[in-house]
Design a protein around this motif. Structure first.
Motif, PDB file in Angstrom:
ATOM      1  N   VAL A 205       0.839  -1.193   0.000  1.00 56.54           N
ATOM      2  CA  VAL A 205       0.000   0.000   0.000  1.00 56.54           C
ATOM      3  C   VAL A 205       0.877   1.247   0.000  1.00 56.54           C
ATOM      4  O   VAL A 205       2.059   1.212   0.327  1.00 56.54           O
ATOM      5  N   THR A 206       0.252   2.366  -0.337  1.00 56.28           N
ATOM      6  CA  THR A 206       0.874   3.667  -0.151  1.00 56.28           C
ATOM      7  C   THR A 206      -0.056   4.507   0.709  1.00 56.28           C
ATOM      8  O   THR A 206      -1.171   4.093   1.036  1.00 56.28           O
ATOM      9  N   GLY A 207       0.390   5.679   1.084  1.00 57.21           N
ATOM     10  CA  GLY A 207      -0.402   6.567   1.917  1.00 57.21           C
ATOM     11  C   GLY A 207       0.436   7.778   2.276  1.00 57.21           C
ATOM     12  O   GLY A 207       1.614   7.868   1.904  1.00 57.21           O
ATOM     13  N   HIS A 208      -0.138   8.694   2.994  1.00 58.97           N
ATOM     14  CA  HIS A 208       0.543   9.944   3.344  1.00 58.97           C
ATOM     15  C   HIS A 208       1.788   9.635   4.170  1.00 58.97           C
ATOM     16  O   HIS A 208       1.701   9.229   5.319  1.00 58.97           O
ATOM     17  N   ALA A 209       2.958   9.814   3.575  1.00 59.40           N
ATOM     18  CA  ALA A 209       4.214   9.523   4.258  1.00 59.40           C
ATOM     19  C   ALA A 209       4.555  10.610   5.265  1.00 59.40           C
ATOM     20  O   ALA A 209       4.105  11.752   5.139  1.00 59.40           O
ATOM     21  N   LYS A 210       5.371  10.263   6.252  1.00 58.74           N
ATOM     22  CA  LYS A 210       5.669  11.220   7.324  1.00 58.74           C
ATOM     23  C   LYS A 210       6.378  12.463   6.803  1.00 58.74           C
ATOM     24  O   LYS A 210       6.237  13.551   7.373  1.00 58.74           O
ATOM     25  N   GLU A 211       7.119  12.327   5.703  1.00 63.42           N
ATOM     26  CA  GLU A 211       7.793  13.502   5.143  1.00 63.42           C
ATOM     27  C   GLU A 211       6.809  14.549   4.628  1.00 63.42           C
ATOM     28  O   GLU A 211       7.154  15.729   4.503  1.00 63.42           O
ATOM     29  N   TYR A 212       5.583  14.127   4.317  1.00 61.25           N
ATOM     30  CA  TYR A 212       4.572  15.042   3.799  1.00 61.25           C
ATOM     31  C   TYR A 212       3.596  15.524   4.875  1.00 61.25           C
ATOM     32  O   TYR A 212       2.681  16.292   4.588  1.00 61.25           O
ATOM     33  N   ASP A 213       3.767  15.040   6.113  1.00 60.34           N
ATOM     34  CA  ASP A 213       2.859  15.427   7.197  1.00 60.34           C
ATOM     35  C   ASP A 213       3.124  16.857   7.657  1.00 60.34           C
ATOM     36  O   ASP A 213       4.261  17.330   7.655  1.00 60.34           O
ATOM     37  N   VAL A 254       0.490  -3.778   7.529  1.00 57.34           N
ATOM     38  CA  VAL A 254       0.748  -4.720   6.429  1.00 57.34           C
ATOM     39  C   VAL A 254       1.570  -5.922   6.869  1.00 57.34           C
ATOM     40  O   VAL A 254       1.606  -6.941   6.177  1.00 57.34           O
ATOM     41  N   GLY A 255       2.227  -5.827   8.031  1.00 61.26           N
ATOM     42  CA  GLY A 255       2.975  -6.965   8.539  1.00 61.26           C
ATOM     43  C   GLY A 255       4.256  -7.242   7.771  1.00 61.26           C
ATOM     44  O   GLY A 255       4.598  -6.532   6.819  1.00 61.26           O
ATOM     45  N   PRO A 256       4.969  -8.309   8.147  1.00 61.81           N
ATOM     46  CA  PRO A 256       6.277  -8.594   7.542  1.00 61.81           C
ATOM     47  C   PRO A 256       6.219  -9.010   6.080  1.00 61.81           C
ATOM     48  O   PRO A 256       7.220  -8.902   5.363  1.00 61.81           O
ATOM     49  N   ASP A 257       5.075  -9.498   5.629  1.00 57.64           N
ATOM     50  CA  ASP A 257       4.970  -9.959   4.243  1.00 57.64           C
ATOM     51  C   ASP A 257       4.387  -8.908   3.303  1.00 57.64           C
ATOM     52  O   ASP A 257       4.308  -9.131   2.095  1.00 57.64           O
ATOM     53  N   GLY A 258       3.971  -7.784   3.843  1.00 62.43           N
ATOM     54  CA  GLY A 258       3.492  -6.679   3.022  1.00 62.43           C
ATOM     55  C   GLY A 258       4.514  -5.562   3.007  1.00 62.43           C
ATOM     56  O   GLY A 258       5.619  -5.704   3.536  1.00 62.43           O
ATOM     57  N   GLN A 259       4.154  -4.428   2.423  1.00 65.90           N
ATOM     58  CA  GLN A 259       5.094  -3.311   2.391  1.00 65.90           C
ATOM     59  C   GLN A 259       4.357  -1.990   2.206  1.00 65.90           C
ATOM     60  O   GLN A 259       3.391  -1.911   1.440  1.00 65.90           O
ATOM     61  N   PHE A 260       4.822  -0.984   2.928  1.00 67.11           N
ATOM     62  CA  PHE A 260       4.360   0.382   2.735  1.00 67.11           C
ATOM     63  C   PHE A 260       5.319   1.074   1.781  1.00 67.11           C
ATOM     64  O   PHE A 260       6.533   1.015   1.960  1.00 67.11           O
ATOM     65  N   HIS A 261       4.774   1.729   0.756  1.00 70.05           N
ATOM     66  CA  HIS A 261       5.589   2.399  -0.255  1.00 70.05           C
ATOM     67  C   HIS A 261       5.346   3.909  -0.195  1.00 70.05           C
ATOM     68  O   HIS A 261       4.346   4.399  -0.727  1.00 70.05           O
ATOM     69  N   GLY A 265       9.475  11.891  -2.838  1.00 67.98           N
ATOM     70  CA  GLY A 265      10.192  12.561  -3.913  1.00 67.98           C
ATOM     71  C   GLY A 265       9.603  12.311  -5.281  1.00 67.98           C
ATOM     72  O   GLY A 265       9.886  13.066  -6.222  1.00 67.98           O
ATOM     73  N   ARG A 266       8.797  11.275  -5.415  1.00 65.08           N
ATOM     74  CA  ARG A 266       8.120  11.015  -6.680  1.00 65.08           C
ATOM     75  C   ARG A 266       6.804  11.788  -6.693  1.00 65.08           C
ATOM     76  O   ARG A 266       6.123  11.867  -5.681  1.00 65.08           O
ATOM     77  N   GLU A 267       6.453  12.337  -7.834  1.00 60.77           N
ATOM     78  CA  GLU A 267       5.283  13.205  -7.898  1.00 60.77           C
ATOM     79  C   GLU A 267       3.985  12.467  -7.609  1.00 60.77           C
ATOM     80  O   GLU A 267       3.051  13.048  -7.050  1.00 60.77           O
ATOM     81  N   THR A 268       3.908  11.210  -8.003  1.00 62.60           N
ATOM     82  CA  THR A 268       2.685  10.443  -7.749  1.00 62.60           C
ATOM     83  C   THR A 268       3.018   9.095  -7.118  1.00 62.60           C
ATOM     84  O   THR A 268       4.126   8.574  -7.275  1.00 62.60           O
ATOM     85  N   SER A 269       2.049   8.570  -6.399  1.00 60.08           N
ATOM     86  CA  SER A 269       2.206   7.253  -5.793  1.00 60.08           C
ATOM     87  C   SER A 269       0.829   6.622  -5.644  1.00 60.08           C
ATOM     88  O   SER A 269       0.040   7.008  -4.784  1.00 60.08           O
TER      89      SER A 269
END
Length: 312
Positions: A205-213, A254-261, A265-269
Motif C-alpha cells: 500500500v501507499t499513503g501519506h508519508a511522514k515527510e509530507y505530514d 501490512v505486517g512482515p509480508d506486506g510493504q508500505f511504499h 520525492g516522486r510526484e505520484t504514488s
C-alpha cells in the motif's frame, strides 16, 4: 450496464481534489456515483483545498491549481445539489454493541416489528445478522468503494466501526476498495471484531508519508455548519500535527509480508494490490480514479505500481 461507485466522505471536511479527481474519471466513464457520510449530513470541502494560494507546509508550494480550485468550488457550491442528501451510514449499518452494555436495544425484525433485546449475546447475534444484510445489499448495489481523504476522516471515518463493516462487505464480495491520503487509515483499522489482524496484512500500500505530514496547522470543519471549526473567540481550532503518523500505522498493518511504499520525492504514488487501490495524497487523485475505472472495465491490473517486475 453502467457501473456504480459508493464514495465515502467525512462530515468534518474532505480534501477537494481527492474527490473531484476520481469523480471526473467516473463521470467520463458514465458511472453512477453515490455519496455516503457517517450520519447523513452533507459533506464539505476543506477551505485550503479550494485555495490556489494556500502553500502546503512540507512542500513549500501550492498543491491546488486554479483549475482544480474552481472544480472543487463548483461541486461545493450550495446551488449544486450533487452532494446533497448523501446516504446515511448509521441508518444502513447497525451499531456494534459493547459486551458490557446493559441497556435495552430495539431492533426491527424481518416482519417490520420492533424487538427489544437486553442480553449481550442476543445483541451480538442481532448485530451480526443485520450487518451481514447491510453488507450484502450495499456490495450488491455498488461495483467499487472509494474513501476520500483529508483531515476530516481522522475524526469520523478511521475508527468508525460502521465504515469498517462497509469495507468488509466489499472485501467479502471481492470488489475494488480504494482510499486516498488519510482515508487509507480506514483500511489499516478495518478488521473483524474477532480477528485483530488488519485486512491489509500482507498487502502493498501507499499513503501519506511522514515527510509530507504537517508539523502544525491541522484543521477540520464543524459538521453542523460546514465552516472551519472555531473557538468562541472566533479563532480557528488548530489541532497541530495529524493525530497519528499514517506511515507508522500502515507499516505495522501490512505486517512482515506486506510493504508500505512512501515513494517520497516522486510526484505520484498509487498502488494496486487487489482488491485495494491506495493513493498517497492530492496529486494521486486522478490516477486513483483511473485505476478504479481500469479495474472495472478490464479486470486489471491486479498488481501495479510497487515493483516493476510484478506489474501485470
Amino acid at each position: 450496464m453502467s457501473k456504480s461507485i459508493l464514495i465515502v466522505l467525512s462530515e468534518w471536511g474532505f480534501w477537494g481534489e481527492e474527490l473531484v479527481g476520481p469523480l471526473e474519471q467516473f463521470d467520463r466513464a458514465g458511472y453512477r456515483s453515490v455519496f455516503c457520510t457517517p450520519t447523513g449530513r452533507r459533506a464539505h470541502a476543506l477551505p485550503p483545498s479550494m485555495d490556489p494560494e494556500f502553500e502546503d507546509p512540507p512542500l513549500g508550494k501550492s498543491v491546488t491549481s486554479r483549475e482544480t480550485a474552481e472544480k472543487v468550488k463548483a461541486v461545493e457550491d450550495a446551488s449544486n445539489p450533487r452532494l446533497d442528501n448523501p446516504r446515511n451510514l448509521s441508518a444502513i449499518f447497525p451499531e456494534r454493541p459493547y459486551w458490557s452494555d446493559r441497556e435495552e436495544i430495539r431492533y426491527m425484525d424481518e416482519s417490520g416489528e420492533l424487538e427489544t433485546v437486553k442480553s449481550p449475546l442476543r445483541k451480538w447475534e442481532r448485530y451480526y445478522s443485520l450487518r451481514a444484510k447491510a453488507q450484502r445489499e450495499t456490495a450488491d448495489e455498488f461495483d467499487a468503494l472509494l474513501i476520500v481523504g483529508g483531515s476530516g476522516p481522522m475524526i469520523d471515518l478511521v475508527n468508525n466501526y460502521r465504515v469498517h463493516d462497509l469495507i468488509l462487505g466489499f472485501l467479502e464480495q471481492d470488489k475494488p476498495i480504494a482510499a486516498e491520503c488519510y482515508g487509507v487509515a480506514c483500511l489499516a483499522q478495518a478488521r473483524n471484531f474477532d480477528d485483530s489482524r488488519s485486512i491489509i496484512w500482507g498487502k502493498h500500500v501507499t499513503g501519506h508519508a511522514k515527510e509530507y505530514d504537517y508539523k502544525d496547522n491541522t484543521g477540520v470543519l464543524d459538521p453542523e455548519t460546514g465552516r472551519i471549526l472555531t473557538r468562541a473567540s472566533g479563532n480557528w481550532v488548530n489541532l497541530g500535527p495529524p493525530f497519528y503518523t499514517l506511515e507508522y500505522m500502515l507499516r505495522d498493518a501490512v505486517g512482515p509480508d506486506g510493504q508500505f511504499h512512501p515513494n517520497v520525492g516522486r510526484e505520484t504514488s498509487v498502488i494496486v494490490d487487489y482488491p485495494f487501490i491506495t493513493g498517497r495524497s492530492t496529486p494521486d487523485s486522478v490516477l486513483t480514479g483511473e485505476m478504479i475505472v481500469k479495474l472495472l472495465e478490464t479486470g486489471g491490473p491486479r498488481r501495479w505500481g510497487w515493483a516493476t517486475a510484478r506489474q501485470s
